[in-house]
Design a protein around this motif. Sequence first.
Motif, short mmCIF file in Angstrom:
data_model
loop_
_atom_site.label_atom_id
_atom_site.label_comp_id
_atom_site.label_asym_id
_atom_site.label_seq_id
_atom_site.Cartn_x
_atom_site.Cartn_y
_atom_site.Cartn_z
N UNK A 1 0.83 -1.21 0.00
CA UNK A 1 0.00 0.00 0.00
C UNK A 1 0.86 1.25 0.00
N UNK A 2 0.42 2.28 -0.73
CA UNK A 2 1.16 3.54 -0.75
C UNK A 2 1.02 4.28 0.56
N UNK A 3 -0.17 4.23 1.16
CA UNK A 3 -0.43 4.92 2.41
C UNK A 3 -1.09 3.93 3.38
N UNK A 4 -0.43 3.64 4.47
CA UNK A 4 -0.95 2.68 5.43
C UNK A 4 -1.73 3.40 6.54
N UNK A 5 -2.41 2.61 7.36
CA UNK A 5 -3.23 3.17 8.45
C UNK A 5 -2.66 2.72 9.78
N UNK B 1 -18.65 -25.11 14.25
CA UNK B 1 -18.85 -26.06 15.36
C UNK B 1 -17.64 -26.07 16.29
N UNK B 2 -17.11 -24.89 16.58
CA UNK B 2 -16.03 -24.75 17.55
C UNK B 2 -14.64 -25.00 17.02
N UNK B 3 -14.51 -25.42 15.77
CA UNK B 3 -13.19 -25.69 15.18
C UNK B 3 -12.82 -24.56 14.21
N UNK B 4 -11.55 -24.19 14.24
CA UNK B 4 -11.09 -23.14 13.35
C UNK B 4 -11.23 -23.60 11.91
N UNK B 5 -11.98 -22.83 11.12
CA UNK B 5 -12.24 -23.19 9.73
C UNK B 5 -11.39 -22.37 8.76
N UNK B 6 -11.18 -21.10 9.06
CA UNK B 6 -10.39 -20.25 8.17
C UNK B 6 -9.90 -19.03 8.92
N UNK B 7 -8.86 -18.42 8.36
CA UNK B 7 -8.37 -17.14 8.86
C UNK B 7 -8.33 -16.17 7.68
N UNK B 8 -8.64 -14.92 7.94
CA UNK B 8 -8.60 -13.90 6.88
C UNK B 8 -7.92 -12.65 7.40
N UNK B 9 -6.99 -12.13 6.62
CA UNK B 9 -6.34 -10.87 6.94
C UNK B 9 -6.63 -9.87 5.82
N UNK B 10 -6.51 -8.61 6.14
CA UNK B 10 -6.82 -7.57 5.14
C UNK B 10 -5.65 -6.61 4.99
N UNK B 11 -5.54 -6.07 3.79
CA UNK B 11 -4.59 -4.99 3.51
C UNK B 11 -5.41 -3.73 3.29
N UNK B 12 -5.00 -2.64 3.91
CA UNK B 12 -5.77 -1.39 3.87
C UNK B 12 -4.92 -0.26 3.31
N UNK B 13 -5.56 0.59 2.54
CA UNK B 13 -4.90 1.80 2.05
C UNK B 13 -5.80 2.99 2.32
N UNK B 14 -5.19 4.09 2.74
CA UNK B 14 -5.94 5.31 3.01
C UNK B 14 -5.81 6.25 1.82
N UNK C 1 -8.33 9.45 -0.65
CA UNK C 1 -9.28 10.57 -0.63
C UNK C 1 -10.64 10.14 -0.12
N UNK C 2 -11.01 8.88 -0.36
CA UNK C 2 -12.32 8.38 0.07
C UNK C 2 -12.27 7.74 1.45
N UNK C 3 -11.15 7.87 2.14
CA UNK C 3 -11.01 7.27 3.46
C UNK C 3 -10.29 5.93 3.38
N UNK C 4 -10.39 5.16 4.45
CA UNK C 4 -9.72 3.86 4.51
C UNK C 4 -10.53 2.83 3.73
N UNK C 5 -9.86 2.09 2.88
CA UNK C 5 -10.51 1.05 2.09
C UNK C 5 -9.66 -0.22 2.10
N UNK C 6 -10.34 -1.36 2.09
CA UNK C 6 -9.65 -2.64 2.03
C UNK C 6 -9.27 -2.91 0.57
N UNK C 7 -7.99 -3.14 0.34
CA UNK C 7 -7.53 -3.41 -1.03
C UNK C 7 -7.33 -4.89 -1.29
N UNK C 8 -7.20 -5.68 -0.22
CA UNK C 8 -6.94 -7.10 -0.41
C UNK C 8 -7.44 -7.89 0.80
N UNK C 9 -8.03 -9.04 0.52
CA UNK C 9 -8.42 -9.99 1.56
C UNK C 9 -7.71 -11.31 1.25
N UNK C 10 -6.95 -11.81 2.21
CA UNK C 10 -6.26 -13.09 2.06
C UNK C 10 -6.85 -14.08 3.05
#
Length: 301
Positions: free
Chosen positions: A170-174, A265-278, A280-289
């Motif tokens: 990201x060019x501008x991080x939060x 059902x109590x078991x970890x199924x998935x994990x998701x992380x996000x990349x954010x860039x700030x 003119x329109x505010x903070x937006x998610x650019x990527x979901x992994x």
Amino acid sequence: MNEQFPASTAGEAPFEALRPRLMGLAYRLLGSRADAEDLVQEAWLRWHQANRSAIRDLEAWLVAATTRLGIDRLRSARTERSAYPGPWLPEPLSIDEAPGPEQLADVSSQVSIAFLALLEKLGPEERAAFLLKEVFDYDYARIAELLGQGEANCRQMVHRARTRLQAGRPRFTVTPDRHRALLERFMHAVQQGDREGIAGLLAANARLVSDGGGKALAALRPLHGAERIGRLYWALARRLRMLPLQVELRIGSVNGEPAMLRFHDGRLHSISTITIESGAEGDRITQVLSVVNPDKLRAHN
């Protein structure tokens, strides 16, 4: 599970003191917790078989052994990953299901899933040179000695790596607080299957990458565009409501970074992380992994 190291003895104390550093290098090189553990164990075996009286600098010897083993493993891994079903994402090293606010106060960018995924763009020796310089702060003379390369060539490799990685960052991080706040809003919208709400949090050209490894439901190609990603989460929420499952989403941390954890059902199924860039329109998610492959989550279940 991988074989564990034998119990430490007084004679093994020097290795044990360096093991966290070696594990950190091996994990960043390979992007796999299991492979990193195997690599460090191989370095331990080589140290045991070596003439220790001839080793003047144990740390340098072990880092060199781990680096060279890692480069060899990366070369074979490239072939394996080219045949991987769908996108390949790094295996989480650590998952905390209930981190306190202080634990989420600082995003650990050096081991984030996004950073490790970016490292996949680099060749094996280029990746090793970059990590030794940027993460472990080795000078070029030492890197050249470790890699068996000239200093000028090592400088060029690190420069090329910086250039290639910068294009994906990201060019501008939060700030960490804003990162967590946006992740919480995203999680709430996902939980509700709020298609418009999800799309509103994403950049127009956002992308979603999910790694199911052919063993869990996941997109076989990266999905691009806020509207398409919103529709996918809407369809997933509808599907889950029809299944006899207890689904829970909560904020945790993966490799020290805030993450959305999904439990079935109590078991970890998935994990998701996000990349954010700030912007003119505010903070937006650019990527979901999203890591959905159960093999990569087994150590945490």
